[in-house]
Design a protein around this motif. Structure first.
Motif, PDB file in Angstrom:
ATOM      1  N   PHE A   1     115.323  55.451 137.968  1.00 37.07           N
ATOM      2  CA  PHE A   1     116.220  56.539 138.337  1.00 37.07           C
ATOM      3  C   PHE A   1     115.443  57.621 139.081  1.00 37.07           C
ATOM      4  N   ASP A   2     116.189  58.403 139.855  1.00 41.00           N
ATOM      5  CA  ASP A   2     115.672  59.626 140.447  1.00 41.00           C
ATOM      6  C   ASP A   2     116.139  60.759 139.549  1.00 41.00           C
ATOM      7  N   TYR A   3     115.346  61.811 139.447  1.00 40.51           N
ATOM      8  CA  TYR A   3     115.790  62.955 138.652  1.00 40.51           C
ATOM      9  C   TYR A   3     115.406  64.257 139.343  1.00 40.51           C
ATOM     10  N   SER A   4     116.155  65.288 138.992  1.00 43.41           N
ATOM     11  CA  SER A   4     115.829  66.633 139.463  1.00 43.41           C
ATOM     12  C   SER A   4     116.220  67.618 138.375  1.00 43.41           C
ATOM     13  N   ILE A   5     115.557  68.751 138.378  1.00 42.39           N
ATOM     14  CA  ILE A   5     115.848  69.809 137.419  1.00 42.39           C
ATOM     15  C   ILE A   5     116.162  71.067 138.209  1.00 42.39           C
ATOM     16  N   ASP A   6     117.303  71.668 137.868  1.00 47.08           N
ATOM     17  CA  ASP A   6     117.711  72.915 138.496  1.00 47.08           C
ATOM     18  C   ASP A   6     118.049  73.886 137.371  1.00 47.08           C
ATOM     19  N   GLY A   7     117.122  74.775 137.068  1.00 53.54           N
ATOM     20  CA  GLY A   7     117.320  75.692 135.947  1.00 53.54           C
ATOM     21  C   GLY A   7     117.360  74.915 134.648  1.00 53.54           C
ATOM     22  N   LYS A   8     118.489  75.004 133.949  1.00 52.10           N
ATOM     23  CA  LYS A   8     118.615  74.291 132.671  1.00 52.10           C
ATOM     24  C   LYS A   8     119.379  72.971 132.817  1.00 52.10           C
ATOM     25  N   PHE A   9     119.535  72.485 134.038  1.00 51.42           N
ATOM     26  CA  PHE A   9     120.282  71.244 134.264  1.00 51.42           C
ATOM     27  C   PHE A   9     119.372  70.131 134.772  1.00 51.42           C
ATOM     28  N   LEU A  10     119.471  68.986 134.122  1.00 57.55           N
ATOM     29  CA  LEU A  10     118.723  67.785 134.467  1.00 57.55           C
ATOM     30  C   LEU A  10     119.709  66.780 135.049  1.00 57.55           C
ATOM     31  N   THR A  11     119.496  66.379 136.295  1.00 55.17           N
ATOM     32  CA  THR A  11     120.369  65.395 136.929  1.00 55.17           C
ATOM     33  C   THR A  11     119.600  64.092 137.081  1.00 55.17           C
ATOM     34  N   ILE A  12     120.218  63.014 136.600  1.00 52.29           N
ATOM     35  CA  ILE A  12     119.628  61.682 136.688  1.00 52.29           C
ATOM     36  C   ILE A  12     120.539  60.807 137.529  1.00 52.29           C
ATOM     37  N   HIS A  13     119.956  60.174 138.543  1.00 52.20           N
ATOM     38  CA  HIS A  13     120.686  59.263 139.432  1.00 52.20           C
ATOM     39  C   HIS A  13     120.165  57.858 139.184  1.00 52.20           C
ATOM     40  N   ASP A  14     121.010  57.010 138.582  1.00 52.79           N
ATOM     41  CA  ASP A  14     120.665  55.618 138.321  1.00 52.79           C
ATOM     42  C   ASP A  14     120.644  54.877 139.656  1.00 52.79           C
ATOM     43  N   ILE A  15     119.484  54.431 140.067  1.00 48.69           N
ATOM     44  CA  ILE A  15     119.322  53.796 141.378  1.00 48.69           C
ATOM     45  C   ILE A  15     120.070  52.471 141.461  1.00 48.69           C
ATOM     46  N   ASN A  16     120.016  51.651 140.405  1.00 45.53           N
ATOM     47  CA  ASN A  16     120.662  50.332 140.438  1.00 45.53           C
ATOM     48  C   ASN A  16     122.180  50.409 140.421  1.00 45.53           C
ATOM     49  N   LYS A  17     122.735  51.316 139.618  1.00 44.29           N
ATOM     50  CA  LYS A  17     124.193  51.405 139.467  1.00 44.29           C
ATOM     51  C   LYS A  17     124.812  52.477 140.358  1.00 44.29           C
ATOM     52  N   ASP A  18     123.995  53.262 141.012  1.00 41.44           N
ATOM     53  CA  ASP A  18     124.440  54.365 141.859  1.00 41.44           C
ATOM     54  C   ASP A  18     125.373  55.327 141.116  1.00 41.44           C
ATOM     55  N   ASN A  19     125.007  55.621 139.854  1.00 41.56           N
ATOM     56  CA  ASN A  19     125.714  56.621 139.049  1.00 41.56           C
ATOM     57  C   ASN A  19     124.835  57.854 138.940  1.00 41.56           C
ATOM     58  N   GLU A  20     125.467  59.004 138.788  1.00 43.37           N
ATOM     59  CA  GLU A  20     124.717  60.238 138.619  1.00 43.37           C
ATOM     60  C   GLU A  20     125.277  61.007 137.432  1.00 43.37           C
ATOM     61  N   TRP A  21     124.390  61.504 136.581  1.00 42.94           N
ATOM     62  CA  TRP A  21     124.771  62.246 135.389  1.00 42.94           C
ATOM     63  C   TRP A  21     123.999  63.560 135.354  1.00 42.94           C
ATOM     64  N   THR A  22     124.679  64.640 135.013  1.00 40.47           N
ATOM     65  CA  THR A  22     124.022  65.935 134.880  1.00 40.47           C
ATOM     66  C   THR A  22     124.086  66.378 133.424  1.00 40.47           C
ATOM     67  N   TYR A  23     122.919  66.620 132.865  1.00 40.15           N
ATOM     68  CA  TYR A  23     122.766  67.029 131.472  1.00 40.15           C
ATOM     69  C   TYR A  23     122.349  68.493 131.418  1.00 40.15           C
ATOM     70  N   GLU A  24     122.845  69.203 130.424  1.00 40.86           N
ATOM     71  CA  GLU A  24     122.369  70.564 130.161  1.00 40.86           C
ATOM     72  C   GLU A  24     121.209  70.459 129.186  1.00 40.86           C
TER      73      GLU A  24
END
Length: 130
Positions: A67-90
């Motif tokens: 997966f690719d990930y990024s952090i913006d403040g208190k939010f962690l976004t994970i992009h599943d490369i194989n399934k092309d899904n994206e989830w944002t966690y607090e």
């Protein structure tokens, strides 16, 4: 002038100490809680065993799913490369050895009117193991 220089030095140190560097490593899931769209605890399993965060925004779920990930403040976004899904966690809590994240997934409507998948929320608690 000395106070100004000290202030600038401290701000530089603080700005270089970002959350994404402390998230690097392997995090093992130790607890997960699921809640239905009415906020009542429910039963579920995410399939997550570990998250591995590497430099440059690259990571792995369960040591193999990239997966690719990024952090913006208190939010962690994970992009599943194989399934092309994206989830944002607090990020609710994070120390050098503990990570707790929260995600809310809204109700999803399918192609037919009245046909939908209920929304839910989850809390995942991780312990850093590497």
């Amino acid at each position: 002038m000395k106070k100004f220089f000290l202030f600038i030095s401290l701000m530089t140190i603080v700005s270089c100490t970002s959350l994404d560097y402390s998230i690097l490593g392997v995090w093992a899931l130790v607890d997960e809680q699921f809640f239905n769209d009415q906020g009542q605890e429910s039963i579920g399993e995410s399939g997550i065993k570990t998250w591995t965060f590497k430099k440059n925004g690259i990571g792995y779920e369960n040591s193999s799913s990239p997966f690719d990930y990024s952090i913006d403040g208190k939010f962690l976004t994970i992009h599943d490369i194989n399934k092309d899904n994206e989830w944002t966690y607090e990020i609710q809590e994070m120390t050098s050895t503990y990570l707790q994240v929260y995600i809310f997934i809204p109700r999803v409507y399918l192609s037919r009117p009245g046909d939908y998948i209920n929304g839910h929320s989850s809390i995942y608690k991780f312990k850093k193991i590497e």
